[in-house]
Write a protein that holds these residues in place. Sequence first.
Motif, PDB file in Angstrom:
ATOM      1  N   UNK A 129     -31.681  -0.314  16.163  1.00  0.00           N
ATOM      2  CA  UNK A 129     -32.752   0.303  15.657  1.00  0.00           C
ATOM      3  C   UNK A 129     -32.697   0.354  13.901  1.00  0.00           C
ATOM      4  N   UNK A 130     -31.468   0.501  13.626  1.00  0.00           N
ATOM      5  CA  UNK A 130     -31.267   0.473  12.019  1.00  0.00           C
ATOM      6  C   UNK A 130     -31.668  -0.946  11.550  1.00  0.00           C
ATOM      7  N   UNK A 131     -30.926  -1.698  12.150  1.00  0.00           N
ATOM      8  CA  UNK A 131     -30.986  -3.183  11.644  1.00  0.00           C
ATOM      9  C   UNK A 131     -32.610  -3.802  11.545  1.00  0.00           C
ATOM     10  N   UNK A 132     -33.259  -3.480  12.706  1.00  0.00           N
ATOM     11  CA  UNK A 132     -34.595  -4.171  12.758  1.00  0.00           C
ATOM     12  C   UNK A 132     -35.400  -3.235  11.786  1.00  0.00           C
ATOM     13  N   UNK A 133     -35.411  -1.888  11.685  1.00  0.00           N
ATOM     14  CA  UNK A 133     -36.526  -1.374  10.758  1.00  0.00           C
ATOM     15  C   UNK A 133     -36.081  -1.422   9.495  1.00  0.00           C
ATOM     16  N   UNK A 134     -34.751  -1.719   9.268  1.00  0.00           N
ATOM     17  CA  UNK A 134     -34.460  -2.161   7.964  1.00  0.00           C
ATOM     18  C   UNK A 134     -35.283  -3.652   7.564  1.00  0.00           C
ATOM     19  N   UNK A 135     -35.096  -4.469   8.408  1.00  0.00           N
ATOM     20  CA  UNK A 135     -35.805  -5.882   8.425  1.00  0.00           C
ATOM     21  C   UNK A 135     -37.376  -5.622   8.181  1.00  0.00           C
ATOM     22  N   UNK A 136     -38.015  -4.722   9.029  1.00  0.00           N
ATOM     23  CA  UNK A 136     -39.111  -4.476   8.869  1.00  0.00           C
ATOM     24  C   UNK A 136     -39.760  -3.790   7.617  1.00  0.00           C
ATOM     25  N   UNK A 137     -38.895  -3.003   6.988  1.00  0.00           N
ATOM     26  CA  UNK A 137     -39.148  -2.309   5.679  1.00  0.00           C
ATOM     27  C   UNK A 137     -39.270  -3.299   4.661  1.00  0.00           C
ATOM     28  N   UNK A 138     -38.437  -4.225   4.641  1.00  0.00           N
ATOM     29  CA  UNK A 138     -38.396  -5.458   3.747  1.00  0.00           C
ATOM     30  C   UNK A 138     -39.553  -6.171   3.933  1.00  0.00           C
ATOM     31  N   UNK A 194     -39.901  -8.284  17.848  1.00  0.00           N
ATOM     32  CA  UNK A 194     -38.452  -8.320  18.244  1.00  0.00           C
ATOM     33  C   UNK A 194     -37.940  -6.819  18.660  1.00  0.00           C
ATOM     34  N   UNK A 195     -38.533  -5.948  17.974  1.00  0.00           N
ATOM     35  CA  UNK A 195     -38.223  -4.300  18.244  1.00  0.00           C
ATOM     36  C   UNK A 195     -38.771  -3.939  19.521  1.00  0.00           C
ATOM     37  N   UNK A 196     -39.785  -4.560  20.356  1.00  0.00           N
ATOM     38  CA  UNK A 196     -40.092  -4.412  21.478  1.00  0.00           C
ATOM     39  C   UNK A 196     -39.324  -5.201  22.675  1.00  0.00           C
ATOM     40  N   UNK A 197     -38.884  -6.315  22.185  1.00  0.00           N
ATOM     41  CA  UNK A 197     -37.961  -7.003  22.947  1.00  0.00           C
ATOM     42  C   UNK A 197     -36.663  -6.615  23.096  1.00  0.00           C
ATOM     43  N   UNK A 198     -36.182  -5.896  22.134  1.00  0.00           N
ATOM     44  CA  UNK A 198     -34.861  -5.137  22.154  1.00  0.00           C
ATOM     45  C   UNK A 198     -34.898  -4.040  23.295  1.00  0.00           C
ATOM     46  N   UNK A 199     -35.827  -3.310  23.360  1.00  0.00           N
ATOM     47  CA  UNK A 199     -35.986  -2.330  24.282  1.00  0.00           C
ATOM     48  C   UNK A 199     -35.911  -2.826  25.523  1.00  0.00           C
ATOM     49  N   UNK A 200     -36.680  -3.808  26.054  1.00  0.00           N
ATOM     50  CA  UNK A 200     -36.870  -4.680  27.199  1.00  0.00           C
ATOM     51  C   UNK A 200     -35.185  -5.157  27.371  1.00  0.00           C
ATOM     52  N   UNK A 201     -34.577  -5.593  26.524  1.00  0.00           N
ATOM     53  CA  UNK A 201     -33.110  -6.019  26.813  1.00  0.00           C
ATOM     54  C   UNK A 201     -32.159  -5.181  27.175  1.00  0.00           C
ATOM     55  N   UNK A 202     -32.273  -3.886  26.507  1.00  0.00           N
ATOM     56  CA  UNK A 202     -31.490  -2.689  26.909  1.00  0.00           C
ATOM     57  C   UNK A 202     -31.661  -2.287  28.229  1.00  0.00           C
ATOM     58  N   UNK A 217     -36.832   6.142  18.523  1.00  0.00           N
ATOM     59  CA  UNK A 217     -36.410   5.989  17.290  1.00  0.00           C
ATOM     60  C   UNK A 217     -37.494   4.917  16.572  1.00  0.00           C
ATOM     61  N   UNK A 218     -37.726   4.174  17.108  1.00  0.00           N
ATOM     62  CA  UNK A 218     -38.629   2.867  16.475  1.00  0.00           C
ATOM     63  C   UNK A 218     -40.190   3.587  16.451  1.00  0.00           C
ATOM     64  N   UNK A 219     -40.447   4.270  17.311  1.00  0.00           N
ATOM     65  CA  UNK A 219     -41.941   4.799  17.296  1.00  0.00           C
ATOM     66  C   UNK A 219     -42.074   5.901  16.235  1.00  0.00           C
ATOM     67  N   UNK A 220     -40.868   6.716  15.967  1.00  0.00           N
ATOM     68  CA  UNK A 220     -40.990   7.683  14.882  1.00  0.00           C
ATOM     69  C   UNK A 220     -41.131   6.668  13.612  1.00  0.00           C
ATOM     70  N   UNK A 221     -40.350   5.626  13.304  1.00  0.00           N
ATOM     71  CA  UNK A 221     -40.548   4.770  12.431  1.00  0.00           C
ATOM     72  C   UNK A 221     -41.794   4.175  12.127  1.00  0.00           C
ATOM     73  N   UNK A 222     -42.469   3.755  13.126  1.00  0.00           N
ATOM     74  CA  UNK A 222     -43.812   3.132  13.125  1.00  0.00           C
ATOM     75  C   UNK A 222     -44.701   4.192  12.553  1.00  0.00           C
TER      76      UNK A 222
END
Length: 229
Positions: free
Chosen positions: A50-59, A75-83, A98-103
Amino acid sequence: MKKVVLMAIAAFALVMASCNGNKTKTVAGGADSDSVAAVDTMAPEAQAAADSLTSVLTNGLQAKDAKAVTTTLATLQTKYAELAKAGKVEEAKAYALKIQEFVNKHADEINNVATGNTTIASLVEGIKNLPTSAETTAEEAVSAVKSDVQTIAGAAKSSAEATAKGAAEAAKTAAENKANEAVSNAQNKANEAVNKANQKANDAINKANKKANEAVNNATNKALKGLGL
């Protein structure tokens, strides 16, 4: 009497706290209290993702790069499916929250980039709708991420891998060229040293030959003079 009143107030406060504690808490995506608890116990892998991908999204948002934002949202969604597919359903739920909160927090920035871009808008909705309830199963979590989202994320992953491979090959080639150049320079220096040594030896031989010839000539001339010739 005063003591009785204070005790009554304290009892009332405990009842209210108990009632509030039993109420369902609402967070991004309409999650219940069980899901909120999951956020507090997020596993390191989900937290790091979550931290890594939201950081990329921020950039991407700061650069207003629609392509980067699109691929990262996918990619944020597919990570959810992978887990979820790996059997880590609780981690997937915590990750989704976590990512819903970020969005939700960065909705305005996303909208600025998503103007006229239906793909980004669809991806954002997909993230908001990721299942996070206590009843969510692994199958439901995996199926929540559509195939077109996985296609976008897969293409981005392949592109990143190709770029990384190209960079690695370029670095390897540059290192080999540098090594070859170093070897070539060393060989040139060695050849120069040999040539200088040979030249010095030849000069010494020529000088010795010259002195020997001069000595012979002098001795010959002296002998001829002694003979009156």
